[in-house]
Design an enzyme around this catalytic site. Structure first.
Site, mmCIF file in Angstrom:
data_model
loop_
_atom_site.group_PDB
_atom_site.id
_atom_site.type_symbol
_atom_site.label_atom_id
_atom_site.label_comp_id
_atom_site.label_asym_id
_atom_site.label_seq_id
_atom_site.Cartn_x
_atom_site.Cartn_y
_atom_site.Cartn_z
ATOM 1 C CG ASP A 3 -2.278 0.751 0.945
ATOM 2 O OD1 ASP A 3 -2.157 1.990 0.860
ATOM 3 O OD2 ASP A 3 -3.194 -0.008 0.818
ATOM 4 C CG ASP A 4 0.429 6.156 0.788
ATOM 5 O OD1 ASP A 4 1.509 6.370 0.254
ATOM 6 O OD2 ASP A 4 -0.376 6.991 1.492
ATOM 7 C CE LYS A 53 -6.393 0.552 -0.874
ATOM 8 N NZ LYS A 53 -6.038 0.441 0.606
ATOM 9 C CD1 TRP A 54 -7.393 5.515 -9.159
ATOM 10 C CD2 TRP A 54 -6.482 4.338 -10.857
ATOM 11 N NE1 TRP A 54 -7.489 6.386 -10.074
ATOM 12 C CE2 TRP A 54 -6.436 5.791 -11.044
ATOM 13 C CE3 TRP A 54 -6.024 3.573 -11.821
ATOM 14 C CZ2 TRP A 54 -6.409 6.288 -12.606
ATOM 15 C CZ3 TRP A 54 -5.668 4.262 -12.976
ATOM 16 C CH2 TRP A 54 -5.807 5.560 -13.210
ATOM 17 C CG ASP A 55 -6.832 5.387 -1.899
ATOM 18 O OD1 ASP A 55 -8.063 5.690 -1.834
ATOM 19 O OD2 ASP A 55 -6.057 5.113 -0.829
ATOM 20 C CG MET A 56 -9.965 10.362 -6.190
ATOM 21 S SD MET A 56 -11.234 11.163 -5.437
ATOM 22 C CE MET A 56 -11.475 12.351 -6.920
ATOM 23 C CB CYS A 59 -9.421 2.711 -2.674
ATOM 24 S SG CYS A 59 -9.217 3.090 -1.249
ATOM 25 C CG ASP A 91 -9.904 3.938 4.755
ATOM 26 O OD1 ASP A 91 -9.476 3.083 3.991
ATOM 27 O OD2 ASP A 91 -9.504 5.068 4.579
HETATM 28 C C1 GLA Z 1 -6.849 5.711 1.736
HETATM 29 C C2 GLA Z 1 -7.359 4.029 1.811
HETATM 30 C C3 GLA Z 1 -6.440 3.231 2.733
HETATM 31 C C4 GLA Z 1 -5.105 3.382 2.475
HETATM 32 C C5 GLA Z 1 -4.756 4.572 2.619
HETATM 33 C C6 GLA Z 1 -3.153 5.083 2.464
HETATM 34 O O1 GLA Z 1 -7.332 6.019 3.186
HETATM 35 O O2 GLA Z 1 -8.727 4.313 1.891
HETATM 36 O O3 GLA Z 1 -6.977 2.053 2.531
HETATM 37 O O4 GLA Z 1 -4.763 2.999 1.065
HETATM 38 O O5 GLA Z 1 -5.278 5.571 1.708
HETATM 39 O O6 GLA Z 1 -2.747 6.231 2.232
#
Ligand code: GLA
Length: 705
Positions: A331-332, A441-444, A485, A507
């Site tokens: 992840d991040d 995992k493509w987040d925003m 996401c 989350d």
């Molecule tokens: C969002 C996502 C989390 C995680 C964080 C990482 O909050 O919903 O699952 O990936 O970013 O910064």
């Protein structure tokens, strides 16, 4: 009347009957009527009361001011102040099986409106408009809305609300004069205003009542309403909220709305959901992924956050594989300068301080363990503290001269800026080409404030460009699966799902909270697209503690994963993860293809979910005790949808650890099993166990004869 035709569109169980002449009006949307004839039209012809216009004004698929329909019009716009109240007449109707395309024009206003309407065999309707400017001069579009009529007996509503870590909450209210309207102005699908609504007959429930469900497939600002007109007629409407000046059509240009999806069921909410689930499985999800079992995830986020050490991550992967995990996701925190959430978004280069040997050793290690590898991105975002921003401050989606607030310390990148778009594609492409990445995992993670491109409003275009960026990535890397996401469940809708594979529902990994979030999501989405992870026993978002059984069973009913650091977990916890992973793998074919039911209960303190195989050969039922039982006994468990004549063996697959400490004895069938018919299951049921608050039981039904 003679120049009007009746057109029937049929699903497996429901029907749309339209009267199509100069305009198109829905005469019936409900249970199939086999005997519609010429007199049917006479039967439903409305009277004209005093005190109103002298003619009956039909409620068409595109309500118009100019016809005297005092409803929210489908088209609002103008050509430098003119052509502001168009009146369209249908001049062409093309029918293809259960799909209808109607072309309407207003020659005077120089506009053409193409309406597409379809009812599929799963009883899901979809409708959209395309508006074209056929005349010289720019046509400024203020609104373009999709409309479906509802019968007058739709008197109650179920709508959704939520927030971060509290998505998909539902609320009931009467549908009264004045109707109900929801607006989302947050620039993404949003946690707060999930684009769906359900109307129904009074007291509609999970198992009974007529319901009409609506989902607007758009990942940006929207307005949805279910309106009651002064004459009692009612309609549902959904549209993109266009920002001022944003949609200007030069001669020959057009704009198409997103699809409004809708489904009618006379079997209550379960019937409606099952129809949407079938539609999603067959028509929304990218078909290349639907046959593949969905791999169990381990996501590093709540395990290590930004603290990345390759050797440690490898040991996490080793342990994950030992537990049966099938896909390992970093992840991040992996890219240049990303040590916290204040900096580095936009700098999509591997952080060589953290990963001096590159990412290969980890990817190879993960693959050698038999797992797929996945990586987190948040492509649309930028921190001011980033090399990218220092190079390109002009790439912000903003309006010069104004200071907009940050969200999670970040800003949005203007995707209409071709250079920015190309940069993001190049960076994603680089990683997907270089490494064996099976999943992103493509987040925003922030909302969109004052979206500006070259000074002009760009809320709509930003969403379209986001779709284009995902599409471009998918085109180049069709084998890569994508999770949508947005700080959990902030971008969950059908249009995203056409190009992705899975949603991060929330989350919040607290099993108790997840029960209501997952239930809310299940109204429109089947379980396999709902990412649900077992988190650490001490939940990071609520500080509540739950045992592994409740966490395991809650995560089981989605696309399951684990989100913690396995290296730090106790042996006992690890055995628990293994157990639920194994259980999920065994049940996955059933859970991800069967019919889902939210069962009615004798006590609101528990929530029951069932998934029944298509051939009715088996079923799994989860009883989740959310709060203390109201009474000392909890009534009966009734399971519909099994073959009434067949006999089923009932067995307990999983139960809480301390199960027997709290009662003298649990129901007899739990001890010695029993064999009952599907009819008995539905009509009479099984005595409910007595459960502690925040615990769950898993039961299996297997056909024996
Ligand atoms: C969002 C996502 C989390 C995680 C964080 C990482 O909050 O919903 O699952 O990936 O970013 O910064």
């Amino acid at each position: 009347m003679t120049d009007k035709t009746l057109i029937e569109l049929n699903g497996d169980g429901t029907q749309l009957i339209l009267e199509v002449g100069e305009l198109a009006e829905i005469l019936h949307w409900g249970k199939k009527v086999e005997t519609c004839n010429a007199s049917s039209r006479i039967a439903v012809k409305r009277p004209v009361p005093y005190g109103r216009l002298d003619d009956d004004i039909p409620m068409s698929l595109s309500p118009e001011l100019g016809r005297g329909l005092f409803s929210s019009p489908a088209v609002e716009g103008h050509r430098d102040g003119l052509d502001w109240a168009p009146v369209f007449s249908i001049n062409k109707v093309v029918r293809q099986e259960n799909a209808l395309t109607m072309v309407s024009v207003d020659a005077q206003a120089g506009l053409e409106l193409v309406t597409e309407l379809e009812l599929d065999r799963y009883d899901v309707v979809k409708v959209r408009h395309c508006l074209k400017n056929n005349k010289a001069g720019v046509y400024q579009v203020n609104r373009l809305a999709n409309t479906l009529m509802l019968p007058e007996r739709a008197k109650e509503l179920m709508t959704f609300y939520g927030r971060w870590v509290h998505e998909f909450q539902t609320v009931r209210q009467p549908l009264l004069q004045g109707g109900f309207q929801q607006e989302n102005r947050r620039g993404r699908t949003s946690h707060e205003h999930y684009p769906a609504m359900i109307a129904g007959t009074p007291h509609f429930g999970e198992m009974s009542g007529e319901v009409w469900g609506f989902h607007f497939a758009w990942s940006g600002n929207h307005r949805m309403r279910i309106d009651v007109k002064a004459d009692g007629r009612r309609y549902a409407q959904a549209e993109v909220i266009y920002l001022p000046g944003e949609i200007s059509l030069a001669e020959g240009e057009s704009i198409t709305t997103p699809w409004l999806y809708a489904s009618y069921s006379h079997d209550g909410l379960n019937g409606m959901s099952q129809q949407f689930h079938d539609h999603v499985r067959h028509h929304i999800l990218p078909q290349e992924f639907t046959a593949k079992p969905r791999p169990i995830h381990l996501n590093t986020w709540e395990g290590i956050y930004f603290d990345h050490d390759p050797d440690y991550i490898k040991s996490m992967a080793t342990q994950a594989a030992e537990m049966g995990v099938e896909r390992f996701i970093i992840d991040d925190g992996w890219f240049k300068g990303r040590d916290g959430d204040r900096a580095a978004l936009g700098d999509w280069y591997l952080d060589e301080r953290k990963y001096p040997q590159g990412l290969e050793p980890i990817v190879d290690h993960v693959n050698a363990l038999g797992m797929e590898f996945g990586l987190w991105f948040e492509p649309e975002m930028i921190n001011k503290d980033s090399d990218l921003y220092r190079r390109h401050p002009e790439w912000l989606l903003a309006v010069d001269g104004y200071q907009q607030p940050t969200g999670r310390n970040q800003y949005v990148i203007d995707l209409q800026n071709q250079q920015a778009f190309d940069y993001l594609f190049e960076r994603l492409d680089h990683f997907l080409s270089k490494y064996n990445i099976a999943y992103i995992k493509w987040d925003m993670n922030r909302e969109v404030v004052q979206p500006g491109h070259l000074g002009r409003a760009a809320g709509h275009a930003q969403v379209v460009r986001y779709y284009q960026l995902v599409d471009k990535v998918r085109q180049k890397h069709p084998q890569v699966e994508i999770e949508s996401c947005a700080a959990g469940g902030g971008r969950i809708d059908f249009e995203v799902l056409k190009r992705t594979h899975r949603f991060w529902a929330s989350d919040n990994n607290d099993a108790l909270e997840r029960q209501s979030i997952q239930r809310g999501m299940s109204y429109f989405f089947p379980p396999e697209v709902m990412g649900s992870h077992i988190g650490a026993s001490h939940c990071h978002s609520t500080r509540r503690r739950h045992g592994i059984e409740f966490r395991g069973l809650t995560a089981l009913f989605g696309h399951m994963g684990i989100e913690l650091d396995p290296v730090k977990e106790t042996q006992e916890e690890k055995q628990g993860f293994e157990r639920y992973i194994e259980l999920h793998k065994a049940l996955r074919p059933l859970l991800h293809s069967g019919k889902s039911w939210r069962l009615e209960t004798d006590d609101d303190a528990h929530q029951i979910t069932a998934v029944i195989a298509r051939d009715q050969s088996q079923a799994v039922v989860q009883i989740a005790q959310l709060a203390m039982p109201t009474n000392s006994l909890s009534g009966y468990l009734r399971v519909p949808g099994l073959d009434p004549k067949a006999c089923y063996r009932v067995m307990v697959l999983d139960k809480p650890n301390l199960f027997d400490d709290i009662v003298n004895y649990q129901p007899l069938w739990m001890e010695c099993g029993c064999e009952i018919t599907g009819e008995w299951c539905e009509q009479v049921g099984l005595s409910m166990p007595i459960l502690d608050a925040e615990s769950a039981v898993l039961i299996k039904f297997e056909r024996v004869t």
